[in-house]
Design an enzyme around this catalytic site. Structure first.
Site, PDB file in Angstrom:
ATOM      1  N   CYS A 108      -2.005   5.413   0.416  1.00  0.00           N
ATOM      2  CA  CYS A 108      -3.002   5.926   1.340  1.00  0.00           C
ATOM      3  C   CYS A 108      -3.080   7.445   1.214  1.00  0.00           C
ATOM      4  O   CYS A 108      -2.069   8.134   1.320  1.00  0.00           O
ATOM      5  CB  CYS A 108      -2.673   5.546   2.772  1.00  0.00           C
ATOM      6  N   ASN A 148       0.849  -1.197   0.000  1.00  0.00           N
ATOM      7  CA  ASN A 148       0.000   0.000   0.000  1.00  0.00           C
ATOM      8  C   ASN A 148       0.885   1.248   0.000  1.00  0.00           C
ATOM      9  O   ASN A 148       1.331   1.709   1.046  1.00  0.00           O
ATOM     10  CB  ASN A 148      -0.919  -0.038   1.226  1.00  0.00           C
ATOM     11  N   ASN A 171      -6.792   2.840  -4.633  1.00  0.00           N
ATOM     12  CA  ASN A 171      -7.013   3.198  -3.243  1.00  0.00           C
ATOM     13  C   ASN A 171      -8.054   4.312  -3.208  1.00  0.00           C
ATOM     14  O   ASN A 171      -8.526   4.755  -4.262  1.00  0.00           O
ATOM     15  CB  ASN A 171      -5.698   3.667  -2.611  1.00  0.00           C
TER      16      ASN A 171
HETATM   17  C1  FMN Z   1     -12.639   2.492   6.181  1.00  0.00           C
HETATM   18  C2  FMN Z   1     -11.646   2.194   5.115  1.00  0.00           C
HETATM   19  C3  FMN Z   1     -10.366   1.810   5.454  1.00  0.00           C
HETATM   20  C4  FMN Z   1      -9.423   1.551   4.472  1.00  0.00           C
HETATM   21  N1  FMN Z   1      -8.175   1.137   4.834  1.00  0.00           N
HETATM   22  C5  FMN Z   1      -7.279   0.795   3.878  1.00  0.00           C
HETATM   23  C6  FMN Z   1      -6.018   0.279   4.223  1.00  0.00           C
HETATM   24  O1  FMN Z   1      -5.683   0.105   5.385  1.00  0.00           O
HETATM   25  N2  FMN Z   1      -5.167  -0.048   3.216  1.00  0.00           N
HETATM   26  C7  FMN Z   1      -5.486   0.110   1.905  1.00  0.00           C
HETATM   27  O2  FMN Z   1      -4.689  -0.222   1.044  1.00  0.00           O
HETATM   28  N3  FMN Z   1      -6.691   0.588   1.552  1.00  0.00           N
HETATM   29  C8  FMN Z   1      -7.594   0.938   2.508  1.00  0.00           C
HETATM   30  N4  FMN Z   1      -8.821   1.411   2.124  1.00  0.00           N
HETATM   31  C9  FMN Z   1      -9.132   1.557   0.706  1.00  0.00           C
HETATM   32  C10 FMN Z   1      -9.892   0.351   0.185  1.00  0.00           C
HETATM   33  O3  FMN Z   1      -9.105  -0.801   0.271  1.00  0.00           O
HETATM   34  C11 FMN Z   1     -10.292   0.563  -1.268  1.00  0.00           C
HETATM   35  O4  FMN Z   1      -9.127   0.704  -2.056  1.00  0.00           O
HETATM   36  C12 FMN Z   1     -11.168   1.785  -1.470  1.00  0.00           C
HETATM   37  O5  FMN Z   1     -12.076   1.895  -0.412  1.00  0.00           O
HETATM   38  C13 FMN Z   1     -11.940   1.749  -2.784  1.00  0.00           C
HETATM   39  O6  FMN Z   1     -12.756   0.622  -2.869  1.00  0.00           O
HETATM   40  P1  FMN Z   1     -14.328   0.615  -2.470  1.00  0.00           P
HETATM   41  O7  FMN Z   1     -14.991   1.711  -3.225  1.00  0.00           O
HETATM   42  O8  FMN Z   1     -14.816  -0.744  -2.854  1.00  0.00           O
HETATM   43  O9  FMN Z   1     -14.391   0.840  -1.006  1.00  0.00           O
HETATM   44  C14 FMN Z   1      -9.774   1.694   3.112  1.00  0.00           C
HETATM   45  C15 FMN Z   1     -11.065   2.083   2.777  1.00  0.00           C
HETATM   46  C16 FMN Z   1     -12.000   2.332   3.751  1.00  0.00           C
HETATM   47  C17 FMN Z   1     -13.379   2.756   3.345  1.00  0.00           C
END
Ligand code: FMN
Ligand code: FAD
Ligand code: FAD
Ligand code: FMN
Ligand code: FES
Ligand code: FES
Lengths: 318, 261, 318, 261
Positions: free
Chosen positions: C139, C136, C202
């Site tokens: 972020c 990752n 991300n």
């Molecule tokens: C509450 C939350 C926490 C997240 N924590 C991480 C994380 O720790 N590491 C990471 O690579 N992405 C993290 N993400 C990003 C998600 O893995 C994903 O890439 C992003 O939410 C887009 O996908 P989605 O629309 O299906 O949620 C987080 C997303 C959310 C909503």
């Protein structure tokens, strides 16, 4: 302290010397093609009107669909269709005459495909004496021949700004793209180069939506810029970052639908607030509605003018 | 939401040499005659087409250029997209008879309007104009709906010899002081407009302008300060009074104002 | 040709050597903190699970609110809270044992705040033998001391990749950010540096949402990354651009809510599809639901496997 | 949508030296006793608090650390935010009497539950435990609701001298085979759990774990494979059977598993 009278609430603003009767502006590319329609928008309550971005020569744009509502907002790849600077100059002149009695200024949006081209078009459009010029360096749907948008590189963005400034005495707003890692860095570059103000943001992305049955993108061009409610948090963050980085007025655009959203933009420092996709969701009457909602908020908080709360957002960790 | 829904063509009915009715595997829950859809040929283009029937969704299309030609090459089973309905349609007057004046490909919305009028028991006359007999579309549809059909052909090969608006005037079709509903080439619309004002009868006129969004965002379809896609395409005769561009100018895809025809 | 039998439809996929019983993956940061919950997600139908991004030392993250539903999706600034690599190693080992009988692989997400740190954490986490490592570098809520995300600079992104590769034999996915002008250029850099696959995207932004009554950002951290339905068009475009630019498998993430959205991602070339915010909208059962919808589509189109339609989107003008 | 709504505090009622009831200018249209809200102090933090009354929305808050201390410094008129309701609450058994067992700040949801039970005409006993008389919150509220109130204090300054669970056992409060509803410190909950299993009576237990999202996304509140914010906070006695962490471990803000107390 008693309640502030509704009609004493001042929602006017001054954007790079132009006086707007209220802080709402119709964003470029929405209904800004012809003077009659722009005047209609002003009569519907917009505090300023912006023309569709105009190039030296006429452009038919891409085939349809060029803009669609995808649920979270609009997606568009219009291809910067416009009748060219000659026609647009006439439209602006005609509009100016009719807008003057309303006290509504007109912003001429321009674009070109070279740095020098921006200077050219700025010189031509200045003949129509628009109140402000908005320099669109940030369309996400440019031809793939251009590797980057002008708005993606601080140096190039600065150079465009310099060329435009050299070719006009009218104050200029440079319109930035959210599709960069640091919009504040671009803002600093264009202000350093002489921009009188900044407009942010242009559409986000581009994004892409497919029709899964035919496997074709829904827009004829393929990808398209995203606007509307879905981009509002991004736009607010961009405006906040710009207002923190530079000291010029910011015309905040992106996902504004309501008085609440206008307030949010002003709280992070915006001088005026553009509305594009909001016209789709709430009709041309959106300007009047938004101003009413803005006034309701001000009355509740006993603010008399936008200055009373502009830039007062609490920003913890920035 | 206005993403096009892609559906199959279920039927193609040839009306004239250049006009066919395309029936889609779709239904519009609520619409008015005169409203239009945006019809999409994926990978090619998307164009406004009047609703000729909401269920099953049908359009009557004249082959005039690249898009309509491509559509005419599609077969039953082909996928096309549509979104809508858009715009403001005809508002059938409850009092008095209806006179529908249609020229060329303006016939689509008239089929729908005649059906609606017939449902509401409104005595209806349809004045249909074309170059020649062979170019008169949907005549049998109108007859099946019980409308009184008046034909006019430029070459006199059927019905009145001359323009349909002259037929309306000379055959006394407005003597009963009908409400007039018109769709077709703009010169015809201008003639209808004049007729209605002169005779002081109610009239509604469907106007075409170049469209991009179809829903009031791009400003491309401007007719003076009116947006044809949203304020129209159907306007009251009064609304068009004093409209500078009506009968005179339209706008190309660039937005440039061009003289009509 | 008759209809393909529902149960003969193969929705499995192979991601950098790991076999997934179906193409859905729970995205990092969603429920991936503890082995019991990850196993529950696998039992609910996920084809692979991803851990919360893990750092060398434990991190408590930011104060609440760290994630909110703002209408268009979620906005989050969790502050990369995690119990540290030591605890996470145990969680992964415990999870692996329970996931093995289900045939569901586990992806360990890692992050660090220096290029070398990424190498370190990769070495440590490898002791737990996750099936894949997701790096990752993207972020959007990092501390403002770091000028840029690692994912914003092709050189830095490549260096991180190299250091990770040097410290592990486990295949790695590098997770990219949409908050760049050309995500394809970053993808090229990390693949050049040895990435076995790419995860994109991300969260978008960051964005910013204020409570206009108190003038405070709704998230304690201020800005936060945007996810969910609002970002889907951006995510699809990013995945499409990456798949066109590089030749490694792509784990597509961003706004996927339904089988339709999975199909869209596969049409632009995705090998597997991550779901994060979808868990909020449709519950943990989202994986099973999405797989059913995917199968319905395949049956209708007479596709027998994902390979039958992967990457077949018509792309006009790209 | 779960953005916090900011509203004013309209009333603050001091219950004990460390516990106060905060009444907000808000209403929850639909909620169950045992459900919680996330209470936000802008610029500071946001924490889960059980609904003590849905309309006007009230919470009973014990001053235990930085957040609750800051809340206790707020005055009538201060703005706070809330979102919710979240989680799964108590499901009042229709048959037989109800025994509510509450310790410490676990009293909030019990006030709401007792009100609901009283509405439904369910005979209700409330067993309330605290360190001393001065720390017994909301006793008068329960009495006003017509509940049979049994007090227990660690120092014997009021009611039964000892733990409330011992009072339940020794005073024969389960002889009528009530359904037991419990909320309070986890050792108390473990005792109630054991009691219910042994006596083979129905029981529902509200468990607390560190929460971030409050709506099933972050995984922070994991209790083995259960998500306290969504599957709980109220669990049936049976659901907690065999749950390794119950009574033994919780997780800190990092997600690290720590022994309880
Ligand atoms: C509450 C939350 C926490 C997240 N924590 C991480 C994380 O720790 N590491 C990471 O690579 N992405 C993290 N993400 C990003 C998600 O893995 C994903 O890439 C992003 O939410 C887009 O996908 P989605 O629309 O299906 O949620 C987080 C997303 C959310 C909503
Ligand atoms: C509200 C409305 C309803 C219509 N309903 C019908 C109908 O029911 N049946 C039918 O056959 N035709 C209808 N038309 C006209 C139809 O849209 C055009 O015939 C079609 O777009 C021609 O495209 P082409 O590529 O085949 O021809 P082209 O050679 O591109 O154009 C031929 C003519 O169509 C006009 N036209 C082209 N593109 C557009 C556009 N995007 N928007 C509006 N006009 C355009 C041009 O101005 C030109 O006059 C309608 C138009 C409008 C505005
Ligand atoms: C579902 C639920 C309902 C609750 N209802 C009430 C109530 O009605 N009245 C009341 O007074 N308290 C209630 N609590 C507990 C309350 O959330 C904590 O007392 C509060 O968070 C303490 O914060 P602090 O900063 O004051 O103290 P700290 O010193 O930060 O913490 C004191 C204790 O509270 C716990 N805690 C801290 N932060 C959180 C968090 N984010 N989530 C869960 N626990 C936390 C810690 O584990 C610690 O044991 C409830 C907790 C949960 C999980
Ligand atoms: C259909 C459409 C056309 C647009 N055309 C232009 C344009 O020509 N020039 C420009 O600078 N921005 C253009 N934009 C971007 C808008 O001006 C605005 O920056 C963006 O839509 C975000 O604001 P909104 O969410 O209020 O729509 C266009 C947007 C849309 C939806
Ligand atoms: S077609 Fe776009 S405004 Fe009418
Ligand atoms: S608090 Fe986030 S999942 Fe329960």
């Amino acid at each position: 302290m008693g309640h502030v009278e509704h009609d004493k609430l001042d929602i006017s603003t001054t954007l790079c010397g132009a006086r707007l009767p209220n802080a709402t502006v119709i964003a470029s590319g929405i209904l800004g093609l012809t003077h009659e329609v722009m005047v209609r928008v002003a009569k519907a309550g917009a505090g300023a009107v912006t023309t569709k971005s105009c190039s030296l020569n006429p452009r038919p744009g891409y085939p349809n669909p060029v803009v669609l509502d995808w649920g979270g907002g609009l997606i568009n790849a219009v291809g910067l269709s416009n009748p060219g600077v000659e026609v647009m100059t006439e439209e602006i002149q005609a509009a100016k005459e009719l807008l003057a009695p309303l006290g509504v200024p007109i912003i001429a949006s321009i674009f070109a495909d070279t740095i020098y081209g921006f200077g050219n078009i700025a010189r031509f459009i200045s003949e129509a004496s628009p109140d402000l010029i908005e320099v669109n360096i940030s369309c996400p749907n440019i031809d793939h021949r251009y590797q980057h948008m002008f708005a993606a590189d601080p140096y190039v963005a600065g150079q465009v700004t310099r060329h435009v400034k050299r070719n006009t005495d009218i104050p200029i707003l440079v319109k930035l793209s959210p599709n960069v890692t640091s919009i504040a860095a671009i803002a600093e570059a264009v202000v350093e180069a002489g921009a009188d103000g900044i407009t942010a943001i242009n559409s986000l992305g581009p994004g892409l939506i497919l029709d899964i049955e035919t496997r074709h993108p829904v827009l004829a061009h393929g990808p398209g810029g995203v606007s509307g409610p879905a981009v509002r948090p991004i736009a607010v963050r961009c405006v906040q970052a710009i207002c923190r980085a530079v000291d010029v007025p910011v015309l905040a655009v992106g996902g504004v639908m309501s008085g609440r959203d206008v307030v949010e933009m002003i709280l992070v420092g915006a001088t005026a607030v553009g509305i594009g996709t909001g016209v789709h969701y709430r009709g041309i009457d959106v300007f009047r509605q938004v101003c009413r909602e803005l006034r309701d908020y001000m009355r509740r908080h006993e603010y008399r003018s936008l200055d009373d709360f502009r830039g007062t957002a609490a920003m913890p960790s920035l | 939401m206005s993403l096009p829904e892609t559906v199959r063509i279920t039927e193609i009915r040839r009306e004239t040499r250049s006009i066919s009715t395309f029936v889609l595997d779709a239904e519009i829950a609520q619409s008015e005659p005169g409203q239009f859809i945006m019809l999409w040929l994926p990978g090619l283009d998307e164009k406004p087409m009047s609703i000729a029937c909401p269920s099953p969704l049908s359009v009557v299309v004249d082959r005039v250029g690249p898009f309509t030609m491509a559509l005419h090459e599609r077969r039953v089973g082909s996928l096309v997209g549509w979104r809508g309905p858009y715009g403001r349609g005809f508002r059938l007057a409850e009092e008095g008879p209806a006179l529908l004046v249609s020229g060329g490909c303006g016939v689509g919305p008239m089929v729908y309007l005649a059906a609606r009028a017939s449902e509401q028991g409104i005595p209806t006359t349809v004045a249909l104009g074309a170059r020649s007999t062979a170019a008169l579309p949907c005549a049998s549809e109108f007859q099946a709906l019980g409308a009184n059909l008046v034909l006019a052909t430029d070459d006199g090969s059927d019905g009145y010899h001359g323009y349909v608006t002259d037929a309306v005037r000379e055959l006394g079709l407005i003597d009963a002081r009908p409400t007039v509903y018109a769709c077709g080439p703009e010169p015809m619309l201008v003639a209808v407009h004049r007729l209605c004002l002169e005779a002081r009868i109610g009239g509604q006129i469907s106007v075409e302008r170049y469209m991009k969004c179809g829903f009031g965002i791009c400003g491309q379809c401007a007719l003076d300060g009116l947006l044809v896609c949203q304020d129209g395409p159907v306007f009251d005769v009064q609304e068009l009074d004093g409209v500078r561009d009506f009968g005179h100018a339209h706008r190309s895809a660039t937005g440039r104002r061009l003289p009509l025809r």
